[in-house]
Design an enzyme around this catalytic site. Sequence first.
Site, mmCIF file in Angstrom:
data_model
loop_
_atom_site.group_PDB
_atom_site.id
_atom_site.type_symbol
_atom_site.label_atom_id
_atom_site.label_comp_id
_atom_site.label_asym_id
_atom_site.label_seq_id
_atom_site.Cartn_x
_atom_site.Cartn_y
_atom_site.Cartn_z
ATOM 1 N N GLU A 173 0.854 -1.186 0.000
ATOM 2 C CA GLU A 173 0.000 0.000 0.000
ATOM 3 C C GLU A 173 0.890 1.236 0.000
ATOM 4 O O GLU A 173 1.747 1.389 0.865
ATOM 5 C CB GLU A 173 -0.912 -0.030 1.235
ATOM 6 C CG GLU A 173 -1.906 1.110 1.251
ATOM 7 C CD GLU A 173 -3.149 0.815 2.110
ATOM 8 O OE1 GLU A 173 -3.473 -0.370 2.325
ATOM 9 O OE2 GLU A 173 -3.771 1.784 2.569
ATOM 10 N N ARG A 174 0.684 2.091 -0.968
ATOM 11 C CA ARG A 174 1.491 3.311 -1.116
ATOM 12 C C ARG A 174 2.971 2.997 -1.297
ATOM 13 O O ARG A 174 3.837 3.701 -0.779
ATOM 14 C CB ARG A 174 1.322 4.256 0.083
ATOM 15 C CG ARG A 174 -0.093 4.439 0.562
ATOM 16 C CD ARG A 174 -1.008 5.008 -0.471
ATOM 17 N NE ARG A 174 -2.381 5.087 0.035
ATOM 18 C CZ ARG A 174 -3.416 5.366 -0.736
ATOM 19 N NH1 ARG A 174 -3.263 5.539 -2.035
ATOM 20 N NH2 ARG A 174 -4.630 5.446 -0.232
ATOM 21 N N ASN A 216 -2.955 -1.671 7.776
ATOM 22 C CA ASN A 216 -4.245 -2.296 7.453
ATOM 23 C C ASN A 216 -3.949 -3.788 7.375
ATOM 24 O O ASN A 216 -3.715 -4.340 6.307
ATOM 25 C CB ASN A 216 -4.792 -1.776 6.128
ATOM 26 C CG ASN A 216 -5.032 -0.274 6.190
ATOM 27 O OD1 ASN A 216 -5.544 0.230 7.186
ATOM 28 N ND2 ASN A 216 -4.632 0.449 5.160
ATOM 29 N N GLU A 297 -10.529 4.459 9.495
ATOM 30 C CA GLU A 297 -10.724 4.101 8.084
ATOM 31 C C GLU A 297 -11.264 2.688 7.932
ATOM 32 O O GLU A 297 -10.761 1.888 7.150
ATOM 33 C CB GLU A 297 -9.406 4.266 7.312
ATOM 34 C CG GLU A 297 -8.851 5.674 7.384
ATOM 35 C CD GLU A 297 -7.585 5.888 6.567
ATOM 36 O OE1 GLU A 297 -6.803 4.938 6.430
ATOM 37 O OE2 GLU A 297 -7.391 7.014 6.086
ATOM 38 N N ARG A 330 -1.427 3.608 17.055
ATOM 39 C CA ARG A 330 -1.491 4.788 16.184
ATOM 40 C C ARG A 330 -2.580 5.772 16.598
ATOM 41 O O ARG A 330 -3.700 5.389 16.920
ATOM 42 C CB ARG A 330 -1.699 4.358 14.728
ATOM 43 C CG ARG A 330 -0.514 3.605 14.200
ATOM 44 C CD ARG A 330 -0.716 3.192 12.778
ATOM 45 N NE ARG A 330 -0.299 4.194 11.817
ATOM 46 C CZ ARG A 330 -0.994 4.518 10.752
ATOM 47 N NH1 ARG A 330 -2.167 3.973 10.508
ATOM 48 N NH2 ARG A 330 -0.520 5.391 9.897
ATOM 49 N N ARG A 347 -11.736 16.993 10.813
ATOM 50 C CA ARG A 347 -10.910 15.795 11.008
ATOM 51 C C ARG A 347 -9.625 16.123 11.762
ATOM 52 O O ARG A 347 -9.098 15.283 12.481
ATOM 53 C CB ARG A 347 -10.590 15.192 9.637
ATOM 54 C CG ARG A 347 -9.536 14.125 9.679
ATOM 55 C CD ARG A 347 -9.462 13.431 8.347
ATOM 56 N NE ARG A 347 -8.186 12.776 8.161
ATOM 57 C CZ ARG A 347 -7.797 12.194 7.028
ATOM 58 N NH1 ARG A 347 -8.597 12.222 5.973
ATOM 59 N NH2 ARG A 347 -6.633 11.611 6.932
ATOM 60 N N LYS A 371 1.087 10.887 13.503
ATOM 61 C CA LYS A 371 1.547 11.476 12.238
ATOM 62 C C LYS A 371 1.962 12.926 12.479
ATOM 63 O O LYS A 371 1.363 13.604 13.301
ATOM 64 C CB LYS A 371 0.440 11.431 11.190
ATOM 65 C CG LYS A 371 0.173 10.024 10.678
ATOM 66 C CD LYS A 371 -0.739 10.013 9.458
ATOM 67 C CE LYS A 371 -0.995 8.567 9.032
ATOM 68 N NZ LYS A 371 -1.809 8.436 7.816
ATOM 69 N N ASP A 376 -2.786 14.272 7.158
ATOM 70 C CA ASP A 376 -2.240 13.046 6.562
ATOM 71 C C ASP A 376 -1.081 13.338 5.616
ATOM 72 O O ASP A 376 -1.263 13.312 4.399
ATOM 73 C CB ASP A 376 -3.374 12.327 5.801
ATOM 74 C CG ASP A 376 -3.036 10.878 5.512
ATOM 75 O OD1 ASP A 376 -2.029 10.391 6.047
ATOM 76 O OD2 ASP A 376 -3.794 10.233 4.756
ATOM 77 N N GLU A 404 3.844 9.337 -0.610
ATOM 78 C CA GLU A 404 2.444 9.094 -0.968
ATOM 79 C C GLU A 404 1.752 10.310 -1.587
ATOM 80 O O GLU A 404 1.160 10.214 -2.655
ATOM 81 C CB GLU A 404 1.676 8.631 0.280
ATOM 82 C CG GLU A 404 0.198 8.456 0.015
ATOM 83 C CD GLU A 404 -0.603 8.108 1.252
ATOM 84 O OE1 GLU A 404 -0.009 7.820 2.307
ATOM 85 O OE2 GLU A 404 -1.841 8.121 1.147
ATOM 86 N N GLU A 522 5.719 22.207 -3.236
ATOM 87 C CA GLU A 522 4.650 22.946 -2.549
ATOM 88 C C GLU A 522 4.100 24.027 -3.487
ATOM 89 O O GLU A 522 2.896 24.229 -3.580
ATOM 90 C CB GLU A 522 5.178 23.586 -1.261
ATOM 91 C CG GLU A 522 4.096 24.339 -0.495
ATOM 92 C CD GLU A 522 4.606 24.933 0.813
ATOM 93 O OE1 GLU A 522 5.813 25.245 0.905
ATOM 94 O OE2 GLU A 522 3.787 25.096 1.740
ATOM 95 N N TRP A 553 -14.364 12.534 4.085
ATOM 96 C CA TRP A 553 -12.971 12.307 4.463
ATOM 97 C C TRP A 553 -12.338 13.458 5.250
ATOM 98 O O TRP A 553 -11.290 13.298 5.869
ATOM 99 C CB TRP A 553 -12.118 12.009 3.210
ATOM 100 C CG TRP A 553 -12.437 10.676 2.633
ATOM 101 C CD1 TRP A 553 -13.276 10.408 1.602
ATOM 102 C CD2 TRP A 553 -11.937 9.403 3.086
ATOM 103 N NE1 TRP A 553 -13.327 9.052 1.368
ATOM 104 C CE2 TRP A 553 -12.511 8.409 2.270
ATOM 105 C CE3 TRP A 553 -11.062 9.003 4.099
ATOM 106 C CZ2 TRP A 553 -12.256 7.056 2.437
ATOM 107 C CZ3 TRP A 553 -10.801 7.654 4.271
ATOM 108 C CH2 TRP A 553 -11.395 6.696 3.443
HETATM 109 C C1 GCU Z 1 -3.477 7.257 4.496
HETATM 110 C C2 GCU Z 1 -3.129 6.313 3.405
HETATM 111 C C3 GCU Z 1 -3.636 4.935 3.643
HETATM 112 C C4 GCU Z 1 -3.163 4.469 5.005
HETATM 113 C C5 GCU Z 1 -3.539 5.468 6.067
HETATM 114 C C6 GCU Z 1 -2.897 5.151 7.390
HETATM 115 O O1 GCU Z 1 -4.832 7.513 4.514
HETATM 116 O O2 GCU Z 1 -3.630 6.806 2.195
HETATM 117 O O3 GCU Z 1 -3.160 4.103 2.638
HETATM 118 O O4 GCU Z 1 -3.716 3.241 5.309
HETATM 119 O O5 GCU Z 1 -3.089 6.747 5.721
HETATM 120 O O6 GCU Z 1 -1.887 5.780 7.688
HETATM 121 O O7 GCU Z 1 -3.369 4.314 8.126
#
Ligand code: GCU
Length: 836
Positions: A173-174, A216, A297, A330, A347, A371, A376, A404, A522, A553
């Site tokens: 992912e990413r 995930n 999410e 997290r 958010r 984060k 994000d 990302e 930027e 979102w």
């Molecule tokens: C972002 C990202 C997702 C990831 C999420 C996370 O939204 O796009 O792919 O799962 O962050 O950090 O959990």
Amino acid sequence: MTRCFLFLLLTVRLATAEDGANAWLRYAPLPQANNNHSIPLSIVALGNSKSSPVYTAGQELQKGIKGIFGKKLSTNGTKDTSSSIVVGTIDAYKKAYGDFDEADELEEDGFFLSTEGRDVLILGQNQRGALYGTFAYLSRLAQNKLSPISYVSNPHAPIRWVNEWDNLDGSIERGYAGPSIFFRDGFVVDNVTRVAEYARLLASIRVNGIVINNVNANATLLNARNIEGLGRLADAMRPFGVQLGISLRFDSPQTFGGLNSYDPLDLKVDAWWANITNQIYKRVPDMAGYLVKANSEGQPGPLTYNRTLADGANMFAKAVKAHGGIVMFRAFVYDNHINPGNWTADRANAAVDFFQHLDGKFDDNVVVQIKYGPIDFQVREPPSPLFSTLRKTSTAIELQVTQEYLGQQSHLVYLAPLWKEIFEYDLRVDDRPSKVKDIISSARFNRPLGGSAAVVNVGTNMTWLGNHLAMSNLYAYGMMAWDPAVLPEDVLQDWIRLTFGFDRQVMNVITEMSMKSWPAYENYSGNLGIQTLTDILYTHFGPNPASQDNNGWGQWTRADSTSIGMDRTVKNGTGNAGQYPPAIAKTYENIESTPDNLLLWFHHVPYTQLLKSGKTVIQHFYDAHYEGAATAQSFVMLWQSLKGKIDSERYEHINFRQMYQAGHALVWRDAINEFYHNLSGIPDQAKRVRNHPYRIEAEKMALSGYKAYAVSPFHTASGYTAIVTTSNSTIGTATANITYASGTYDLAVNYYDLIGGRANYEVSINNRTIGTWTGDLEDQLGHAPSIYLDGHSATRITFKGVKVNTGDILKIVGRPDGIEPAPIDYVSFLPPGIVD
Ligand code: GCU
């Protein structure tokens, strides 16, 4: 014959040597002059078990010195009468050679390095420290830094991890560098060579933990075959002092374990986790711990059972406690169905809302991983207010090396300056100095744990990240996690010397490009704190500002025809400014004291709002986009000035990406400017937006086998329209009369390169072929952004120095392939010095 063979051998060596696999650990021979530097004659490694980091250190010294000086040192375990390199833990050293107090200030993982005496001493507080010291010594040698030194280096914080978002099926992912090095087809890979190589790289930048699977998470990671696989991965990493960690899926007891619940306060659930944890530790006795994403999410979590997030975290903490493990929990918890119609919904408030009342309720071996910003990984965010809120909880900062939202390794963006701003940000908790870097270490709130985690997402691509230049981010991450006080430019220059050698011009050019890259990105993406403005509903790559708003979102910009920005004030908005300590809150509450670069993060203002710079918001958007895109063009020239000074493999790889970035920066520029021009109706004072005198729109050419196509989002096509072939098997032809004055032009063609096809194109003038190409960026870049005509797939190819006479016929022939209908947006005839 022999000479021929030798030559071949040499070229093969050179070619394989520069594929990026060794990254900054190339140990290239030093320039002639310094080859005579006297180095010790033997290596004494005070530790012999093959899986011990000190043993690895001995091997690494041998390898490094062989590469740098071409010398093989003796390793018979005894000091040479003239001089030796002695590497080991401080305790082992004292045992072998007696008292030694110069390294008294060593802390866990720290090292003492001295090249001042007869012997070179590399002493670690532990084995890992000894290995770090070894890499530090070799890095000095490789950089030709040969003057004597003696110093102790201790880590800023104990946790210096990377996170890999690898899925068990081998996808990432990413991730932008090919499939996983850890998993394939549902299981841990059989061949762990590359994992060991990665651990080596990480050890050299003092990273001590890898969480190997996606946040995930998938519960089948916990099956017997995978637990055995985890053991093999940990075995491969152990010699480098890198510990394994895994991400867990919260509902595993139910979905995988067959229980009827995953309630963290249910004793059966607790027992299930304890049992599975014991099984893992049996195979991986030194596992670092768990990483958990819960109630975010769509991920399951404790809130389902009306338990707190702390209840959830502590359940895992108890399971790993006896084994010395920790839980990274997290803070990225938020509801992705919030109501955009609610002016005060935000958010950015979620982390503090979810975690503030839990401060002090987490077990001691829990670290809340936050984060860097409240949303994000955007191109610009203030630090998360949660750093200032949790005082009785250990915290770590989460960064992204994988780009990302920041160009996905197809754009050069050196991120250390962004991280530096966050690390050095003073949150003024209780009106006392409270830099983020001191909050995540024990310095400010005196917590037992803390540190940083970076999402890296390396893949099987030999370059690790899919782009040689992106590796400066990984290097800088490790060095800054160890010592956030270092300067981004200094770290970068160490990396350049190690990666590309000593040529002054190479140093200057890569420094200039890298240091300009974040501001440029930027400028041509999202300005003034409005976020990156990429497409948040599809891949997070190209421009699509409209995607931010009117959905749950919460990455809103609240742009309408007159105004833009999130009102996060307490007096009239979401109250987010008030989540910061009073001094900071006051700064952001007022427009006057809010810095321009975060204006739209905290305030909703008219497009005509004057900035401190004296420009209006909208004119700043226009200007910044032109400026940023122009900087991206300059990277091509800068890079090309290095031709012949860098091996051709890496030169061509990067050259291709810089040309790509230059083209895509124009796509960004035009899409964003067009979008806000269209929305606000306010013209660009410099009359550039919507004024493209050098362009021939494809839809205005004479078409045969091609038809006009309305692109969505509209602003990702010049004039909102492109052309596509009338069917997947029809060859399309587009022709036009050239009305420009006779002369020499750069001819640029903007087209769309989709995944799922490799269309062919030929451009000619008066039937003289100027160029042919294939829509195969997915192969060339190793990055496949989109199956549509949009801001992700939009791209440009340029043919330089084309001679044209007024009245000539321009012709483009497009041959579709697969789902790719040979799409074309426009053609530009660019006089010298102009890019549009
Ligand atoms: C972002 C990202 C997702 C990831 C999420 C996370 O939204 O796009 O792919 O799962 O962050 O950090 O959990």
